[in-house]
Design an enzyme around this catalytic site. Structure first.
Site, PDB file in Angstrom:
ATOM      1  N   GLU A   1      12.503   2.155  13.890  1.00 43.70           N
ATOM      2  CA  GLU A   1      12.774   3.402  13.472  1.00 43.70           C
ATOM      3  C   GLU A   1      11.394   4.390  13.699  1.00 43.70           C
ATOM      4  O   GLU A   1      11.478   5.245  13.960  1.00 43.70           O
ATOM      5  CB  GLU A   1      13.087   3.560  12.081  1.00 43.70           C
ATOM      6  CG  GLU A   1      14.644   2.988  11.842  1.00 43.70           C
ATOM      7  CD  GLU A   1      14.632   1.607  11.846  1.00 43.70           C
ATOM      8  OE1 GLU A   1      13.634   0.922  11.608  1.00 43.70           O
ATOM      9  OE2 GLU A   1      15.878   1.045  11.874  1.00 43.70           O
TER      10      GLU A   1
ATOM     11  N   HIS B   1      20.996   1.351   1.073  1.00 39.63           N
ATOM     12  CA  HIS B   1      21.835   2.007   2.081  1.00 39.63           C
ATOM     13  C   HIS B   1      22.503   3.300   1.544  1.00 39.63           C
ATOM     14  O   HIS B   1      23.347   3.671   2.238  1.00 39.63           O
ATOM     15  CB  HIS B   1      22.772   1.072   2.725  1.00 39.63           C
ATOM     16  CG  HIS B   1      22.248  -0.204   3.569  1.00 39.63           C
ATOM     17  ND1 HIS B   1      22.062  -1.492   2.789  1.00 39.63           N
ATOM     18  CD2 HIS B   1      21.994  -0.229   4.921  1.00 39.63           C
ATOM     19  CE1 HIS B   1      21.617  -2.359   3.902  1.00 39.63           C
ATOM     20  NE2 HIS B   1      21.548  -1.724   4.997  1.00 39.63           N
TER      21      HIS B   1
END
Lengths: 327, 325
Positions: free
Chosen positions: B60, B129
């Site tokens: 990321e 999440h």
């Protein structure tokens, strides 16, 4: 340590039990009884071979989401697994707070990972550092997929462990796919073990479908770590023969031929052949194990279905260690 | 006007912008062959090719960092972070680089970068999440933070984001992709930094955005049945924040409830209520209330998760409390 015939059979049994549990999880998902499943099918030999080289319950483990067979080898029970899938009370990872397959089992010294991949590897380096500081002879075993070796934190973790000669074993379970992205788009080297070259530690690649081969390579790495020889990077080559998770349909990016090829080299199949050749396993024993596994999985599902959900008031706890439950 | 889903609206905006401007390209995990985790870029790889729809390694920090580099030399990257929870792995690049480069170059370089990402809970994905950390990103000057609540706004705002000269965090909601709405065809652009009234009313102002717009609209419907007319203001952009419709509405109703999915502490509601108190104190007839998520990491178990997320009944109750208080 030379493995006895009995231990070898136990290793196969552990693989088989994990496989049947994993398959049942897919069924439960399709029946709408669980929200999510992420599979370790095809990875069992790598995980069980590695687990048996550890002092289970004593050494530390920072696993990743495909490690069902590793966790079963560490004593995670079928009922515990189904409880976690269903988000039931008494589920040992988190008391139904964390999503399934984020393993955390205090009695096995297993520590959960986060959402971005490879976070567990840095924790493993830190645990290794603490072991060294405390002067005991435990080791840390951490696992990840080959896609996770793209992540910056993975390099940082391996570099740390190598620089400080920490007792850490990094096992990359290379199943060739990061969800849909093939390993050629993740790395420019053919094997994740090649990455050890630039980081100053030993890197080995092993057939991750052969439970005994994994055990041998892992045993060497554990011995090295325990005796102060530092970390090792092991790539276990495995076959992912299911989609990435229950949210995925792999038909859009994988040929059926490739999946079939993976099934022909499946961990359960290859390891069974290896063990039969050694004379420790035969069709009758496997049949008995299959019967027992089915009974255990059935019983686990029944027990989990009968178990209560946590009370909704549980949602508020335990955010902090020092807090008083109200009401 | 066609009635399409949020997913289709976002996809349409991306597709049209890529057709319009060859500098626009997409990079991220699983965006190519697979078509994106939420299927937003399905079909893009075949149409635009692997150069413009790039499957990246799982990294990321490198996705955002590389997008910054590419934007600095004149391309228009749309970087996709599979979930906003992964943005924390790229935080240095978002906060220390993207938000500050234009300023630190004294305006010499521009950074036309979009980070498309997905936030919110409600899908039983557990604490790591399912977060709604929108306020975290809105805290940093230099970023624009957009979070649409309707398909039309999603399309129009994404087009504006791609055309923006500044870095934009474009936060979609995981449970809104199937939401349908009227969406203008063709080149429909909604300016960033404009709040809007989604429902008019005279009794109270509900200020909200993203998924909580849906919750607030349901609450307003229910309240209407009881003779309470709530005005609903959709912020749409958290930074730069447009308070004008909020203040205008508040000066009419003199009462407000703020509804956000994230945590209340140091959140969007704290900012909005502080600004109302600062800029419209003379119009305040009752204490402003906030409805937000229970202050815990969001649990996996369905009942626990639903208990922790803000609900229609809570909005209705808060409105009544403010009106009766």
């Amino acid at each position: 340590m030379a493995l006895t015939a009995e231990i070898k059979r136990e290793m196969y049994w552990t693989m088989l039990l994990a496989r049947r549990l994993d398959e049942r999880a897919w069924v439960l998902h399709r029946q709408g009884k669980i929200a999510f499943h992420i599979s370790g099918i095809g990875h069992e030999a790598a995980q069980v071979g590695a687990a048996y080289a550890l002092r289970r319950g004593e050494d530390w483990v920072t696993p990743y989401y495909r490690d069902l067979a590793l966790m079963v080898a560490l004593g995670y029970t079928p009922t515990e697994f189904i409880l976690s899938l269903m988000g039931k009370a008494g589920e040992p990872n988190s008391g139904a707070r964390q999503m399934p397959s984020h393993w955390s089992l205090r009695r096995a010294n297993a520590v959960s990972h986060s959402a971005p991949v490879a976070t567990q590897c840095v924790h493993a380096a830190g645990i290794g550092l603490a072991i060294k500081l405390r002067g005991d002879d435990r080791v840390v075993f951490t696992t990840l997929g080959e896609g996770s070796t793209s992540q910056g934190e993975w390099y940082e973790a391996v570099n740390w462990a190598a620089v400080h000669q920490l007792p850490v074993i990094f096992m990359v379970q290379n199943n060739q796919y990061a969800i849909s992205v093939p390993s050629a788009k993740q790395m420019a080297v053919p094997s994740a073990a090649d990455k050890a070259c630039g980081l100053g530690l030993r890197g080995l690649s092993v057939d991750g479908s052969n439970v005994l081969e994994v055990y041998n390579v892992m045993s060497e790495a554990v011995e090295r770590a325990r005796s102060g020889g530092g970390p090792t990077l092991i790539e276990a080559r495995v076959n992912r023969i299911t989609p990435h998770s229950s949210d995925d349909d792999d038909r859009s990016y994988r040929s059926r031929e490739e999946v079939e090829e993976g099934k022909r080299n499946d961990a359960i199949l290859i390891s069974r052949q290896v063990l039969e050749k050694e004379g420790v396993l035969n069709a009758k024993l496997v049949e008995e194990m299959e019967t027992k596994a089915k009974e255990m999985v059935d019983a686990a599902v029944a027990a989990a279905e009968a178990a209560p959900y946590p009370d909704v008031s549980e949602a508020a706890y335990p955010v902090y260690v020092e807090e008083v439950r109200r009401g | 006007m066609a009635r399409i889903t949020m997913r289709e609206a976002i996809s349409q905006a991306l597709w049209e912008e890529m057709e319009r401007d060859p500098r626009v390209f997409i990079l991220g995990e699983e965006v190519g062959v697979w078509g994106g985790t939420y299927a937003v870029t399905k079909g893009f790889y075949d149409h635009f090719g692997p150069e413009r729809v790039r499957d990246t390694p799982i990294a990321e920090a490198a996705i955002v960092g590389a997008a910054i580099g590419a934007a600095l030399v004149g391309t228009r990257p749309v970087a996709e972070l599979m979930t906003i929870n992964f943005a924390f792995a790229a935080m240095d690049h978002i906060v220390n680089e993207a938000a500050k480069l234009h300023y630190m170059f004294g305006g010499q370089m521009v950074l036309p970068l979009v980070i498309r990402t997905v936030g919110g809970g409600g899908r039983q994905l557990g604490a790591t999440h399912s977060q709604t950390p929108d306020a975290v990103f809105a805290h940093f000057p230099g970023l624009k933070v957009v979070a649409p609540g309707t398909p039309a706004d999603a399309k129009g705002l994404l087009k504006a984001a791609i055309r923006s000269q500044d870095p934009v965090m474009f936060i979609e909601h995981a449970t809104l992709y199937q939401t349908r709405g009227e969406v203008p065809e063709g080149d429909y652009v909604v300016p960033i930094g404009k709040s809007t009234i989604q429902r008019t009313g005279k009794d109270i102002t509900i200020i909200t955005y993203s998924k909580m717009l849906e919750v607030s609209m349901k609450a307003a419907d229910q309240l209407a049945g009881e003779g309470i007319e709530a005005e609903v203001v959709d912020l749409r952009t958290l930074r730069p924040l447009d308070m004008e419709p909020v203040l205008e509405s508040f000066k009419k109703t003199n009462r407000a409830v703020i509804v956000e999915e994230g945590w209340k502490s140091y959140g969007v509601g704290a900012e909005i209520s502080a600004r109302i108190y600062e800029d419209a104190f003379d119009y305040v007839d009752a204490p402003i209330k906030r409805v937000a998520q229970l202050e815990v990491p969001l649990p996996y178990n369905r009942a626990l998760e639903q208990m922790a997320l803000p609900k229609v009944e809570q909005v209705v109750a808060a409105v009544k409390e403010v009106l009766n208080g």
